[in-house]
Design a protein around this motif. Structure first.
Motif, PDB file in Angstrom:
ATOM      1  N   ARG A   1      -0.104  -9.428  19.548  1.00 25.87           N
ATOM      2  CA  ARG A   1      -0.526 -10.482  19.058  1.00 25.87           C
ATOM      3  C   ARG A   1      -1.122 -10.260  17.561  1.00 25.87           C
ATOM      4  O   ARG A   1      -1.323 -10.988  16.748  1.00 25.87           O
ATOM      5  CB  ARG A   1      -2.031 -10.868  19.610  1.00 25.87           C
ATOM      6  N   VAL A   2      -0.878  -8.743  17.255  1.00 25.82           N
ATOM      7  CA  VAL A   2      -0.916  -8.423  15.800  1.00 25.82           C
ATOM      8  C   VAL A   2       0.572  -8.534  15.176  1.00 25.82           C
ATOM      9  O   VAL A   2       1.313  -7.773  15.646  1.00 25.82           O
ATOM     10  CB  VAL A   2      -1.470  -7.098  15.595  1.00 25.82           C
ATOM     11  N   ARG A   3       0.550  -9.280  14.138  1.00 23.62           N
ATOM     12  CA  ARG A   3       1.735  -9.671  13.437  1.00 23.62           C
ATOM     13  C   ARG A   3       1.498  -9.061  11.935  1.00 23.62           C
ATOM     14  O   ARG A   3       0.591  -8.940  11.387  1.00 23.62           O
ATOM     15  CB  ARG A   3       2.130 -10.960  13.165  1.00 23.62           C
ATOM     16  N   VAL A   4       2.624  -8.214  11.707  1.00 24.24           N
ATOM     17  CA  VAL A   4       2.593  -7.324  10.225  1.00 24.24           C
ATOM     18  C   VAL A   4       3.631  -7.937   9.373  1.00 24.24           C
ATOM     19  O   VAL A   4       4.617  -8.282   9.739  1.00 24.24           O
ATOM     20  CB  VAL A   4       2.418  -6.064  10.404  1.00 24.24           C
ATOM     21  N   VAL A   5       3.273  -7.959   7.967  1.00 22.13           N
ATOM     22  CA  VAL A   5       4.031  -8.233   7.055  1.00 22.13           C
ATOM     23  C   VAL A   5       3.975  -7.601   5.973  1.00 22.13           C
ATOM     24  O   VAL A   5       2.730  -6.857   5.657  1.00 22.13           O
ATOM     25  CB  VAL A   5       3.721  -9.627   6.621  1.00 22.13           C
ATOM     26  N   ARG A   6       5.006  -6.884   5.299  1.00 21.56           N
ATOM     27  CA  ARG A   6       4.962  -5.929   4.198  1.00 21.56           C
ATOM     28  C   ARG A   6       5.619  -6.634   3.023  1.00 21.56           C
ATOM     29  O   ARG A   6       6.681  -6.858   2.868  1.00 21.56           O
ATOM     30  CB  ARG A   6       5.488  -4.677   4.796  1.00 21.56           C
ATOM     31  N   PHE A   7       4.798  -6.428   1.857  1.00 26.54           N
ATOM     32  CA  PHE A   7       5.308  -6.716   0.515  1.00 26.54           C
ATOM     33  C   PHE A   7       6.096  -5.528  -0.029  1.00 26.54           C
ATOM     34  O   PHE A   7       5.803  -4.488   0.081  1.00 26.54           O
ATOM     35  CB  PHE A   7       4.161  -7.056  -0.505  1.00 26.54           C
ATOM     36  N   ALA A   8       7.193  -5.888  -0.608  1.00 26.34           N
ATOM     37  CA  ALA A   8       8.012  -4.772  -1.389  1.00 26.34           C
ATOM     38  C   ALA A   8       7.299  -4.429  -2.780  1.00 26.34           C
ATOM     39  O   ALA A   8       7.369  -3.295  -2.839  1.00 26.34           O
ATOM     40  CB  ALA A   8       9.243  -5.495  -1.915  1.00 26.34           C
ATOM     41  N   ARG A   9       6.429  -5.128  -3.270  1.00 25.10           N
ATOM     42  CA  ARG A   9       5.614  -4.825  -4.532  1.00 25.10           C
ATOM     43  C   ARG A   9       4.243  -5.447  -4.520  1.00 25.10           C
ATOM     44  O   ARG A   9       4.043  -6.290  -3.578  1.00 25.10           O
ATOM     45  CB  ARG A   9       6.516  -5.069  -5.661  1.00 25.10           C
TER      46      ARG A   9
ATOM     47  N   SER B   1       1.054  -1.137   0.003  1.00 25.90           N
ATOM     48  CA  SER B   1      -0.004  -0.196  -0.148  1.00 25.90           C
ATOM     49  C   SER B   1       0.705   1.290   0.107  1.00 25.90           C
ATOM     50  O   SER B   1       1.946   1.106   0.551  1.00 25.90           O
ATOM     51  CB  SER B   1      -0.785   0.011   0.986  1.00 25.90           C
ATOM     52  N   ASN B   2       0.349   2.383  -0.330  1.00 26.60           N
ATOM     53  CA  ASN B   2       1.046   3.588  -0.475  1.00 26.60           C
ATOM     54  C   ASN B   2       0.367   4.807   0.452  1.00 26.60           C
ATOM     55  O   ASN B   2       0.564   5.981  -0.410  1.00 26.60           O
ATOM     56  CB  ASN B   2       1.305   3.948  -1.957  1.00 26.60           C
ATOM     57  N   ASP B   3      -0.573   4.335   1.111  1.00 23.12           N
ATOM     58  CA  ASP B   3      -1.366   5.295   1.877  1.00 23.12           C
ATOM     59  C   ASP B   3      -1.406   5.500   3.358  1.00 23.12           C
ATOM     60  O   ASP B   3      -2.172   6.112   4.004  1.00 23.12           O
ATOM     61  CB  ASP B   3      -2.862   4.965   1.331  1.00 23.12           C
TER      62      ASP B   3
END
Length: 310
Positions: free
Chosen positions: A62-70, A45-47
Motif C-alpha cells: 500500500r506504500v507507493r514510492v516515487v523518486r525525483f532525479a533532482r 535525497s542522498n542519505d
C-alpha cells in the motif's frame, strides 16, 4: 481495489524517521476501516532515504514510492503525489512527524461535512526557530495580500482535500509550483476551512528549509503569481520620469533667467533628463505588458472550473 484514502508525503533526507512515520500512519489509517495508500515522493535525497522507502514498499504494498532525479522542492513533490493519488480523500503532510497523524480522522470528518479543502491551523507557535516562524507569518501576510486569502484562513502543509479538489489542483501544468496559490486558485473560498492541529517538535534533525529555499518560495509568490515587482517599477519609472522632466524645466527657466556659466550644460541636462524619463516610462509600460502575460500564463495552466451541473 481503489483506495478511499490517499496520504501524500514529500520526503527529503528522512531515512531514520520513515519507519516511525509509517507505523503511526498505518495504525491510524487501519483504524478508519477504509482502504488506503501512502505515496512517498523522494525529492532526490542522498542519505539512503529512497532505500528506506523501498523497504517500506516491500513490507506493505500500500506504500507507493516515487523518486525525483533532482531536487525540485517540497511543493513540486506534493503536487506530484496529488497527481498520482487515487483516493476519495487526499491528505498531505510533512515527513518529520511534526504533523500528528492521529488527527487524520478529524480531517476526514470535516471533508464529509461538505468542504473540499481542510487545512490544519496550528495552535500556538510552530515548533520552529524564531526566524522560521517570522518567515511563515510573512508568507501568510503576502498570500493574503497577493492571492486574496481570507484573513480568517490559516495555511499549513497539513491538509485534506476531496477527490475533485485533488483533480483540480492536479490539472496544473506550470513549471513553478506554489501550493497556496494552487489551492486558492482551484477551490472556492467557501469550500475551504481550518481545523485546529498541534505542531510537535522534530524527533531529530532540523528543518531543511534554508534561507535560500525560503527566498526561492518568496520569488515564486512575488514573481510567478503577482505583478507587484513590475507594478513597482512602473510607478517608480513614472515618478522618476516626471521628476526628470520637472528638473529639466527648472534648468531651462534658470538658464533663461540667469544665463549659463558653462556652454552646452543646460542642453545636456535637459536631454539626459528627457531621455532618462522616457526610458523609465517605456520600461514601466513593458512591465505592464509582461505582468499581463504572467497573468494569462497562470490562467492557461489551470482550469478555473471547479464543479459543473449541466
Amino acid at each position: 481495489m481503489t483506495p478511499s484514502i490517499s496520504v501524500v508525503i514529500p520526503v527529503f533526507r528522512s531515512r531514520t524517521l520513515l519507519p516511525h512515520l509509517y507505523d503511526r500512519l498505518a495504525s491510524v489509517l487501519d483504524g478508519t476501516n477504509a482502504g488506503w495508500e501512502l505515496i512517498l515522493v523522494d525529492d532526490a535525497s542522498n542519505d539512503g532515504t529512497f532505500e528506506a522507502m523501498l523497504a517500506l514498499h516491500e513490507k506493505d504494498h500500500r506504500v507507493r514510492v516515487v523518486r525525483f532525479a533532482r531536487n525540485m522542492g517540497q511543493h513540486h513533490a506534493t503536487l506530484h503525489g496529488i497527481k498520482r493519488s487515487k483516493g476519495d480523500y487526499v491528505l498531505t503532510l510533512d515527513d518529520d512527524l511534526q504533523n500528528p497523524p492521529e488527527e487524520i480522522p478529524a480531517f476526514l470528518a470535516k471533508v464529509d461535512e461538505g468542504y473540499d479543502l481542510v487545512i490544519g491551523k496550528i495552535t500556538g507557535d510552530k515548533a520552529h526557530s524564531l526566524s522560521r516562524n517570522i518567515a511563515s507569518r510573512t508568507v501568510q501576510f503576502l498570500v493574503g495580500k497577493i492571492l486574496g486569502k481570507p484573513k480568517s484562513l490559516s495555511l499549513s502543509s497539513y491538509r485534506c482535500m476531496s477527490r475533485r479538489a485533488a483533480e483540480a489542483m492536479g490539472s496544473y501544468s506550470g513549471a513553478h509550483v506554489y501550493m497556496p496559490a494552487l489551492m486558492l486558485g482551484s477551490v472556492p473560498a467557501d469550500r475551504i476551512c481550518n481545523i485546529p492541529v498541534a505542531h510537535h517538535p522534530r524527533l531529530e534533525g532540523h528543518s531543511q528549509y534554508t534561507p535560500r529555499k525560503l527566498l526561492k518560495l518568496f520569488s515564486y509568490l512575488l514573481v510567478n503569481h503577482s505583478s507587484i515587482p513590475l507594478r513597482f517599477m512602473t510607478i517608480w519609472g513614472t515618478l522618476i520620469s516626471v521628476a526628470s522632466l520637472g528638473y529639466a524645466g527648472f534648468v531651462l527657466v534658470d538658464v533663461l533667467a540667469n544665463g549659463s556659466a558653462v556652454t552646452g550644460w543646460p542642453t545636456l541636462v535637459i536631454l539626459i533628463s528627457f531621455m532618462s524619463g522616457t526610458i523609465l516610462m517605456s520600461m514601466g509600460i513593458l512591465g505592464e505588458y509582461i505582468g499581463r502575460l504572467i497573468s494569462e500564463n497562470a490562467r492557461s495552466g489551470q482550469s478555473p472550473v471547479f464543479e459543473e451541473y449541466p
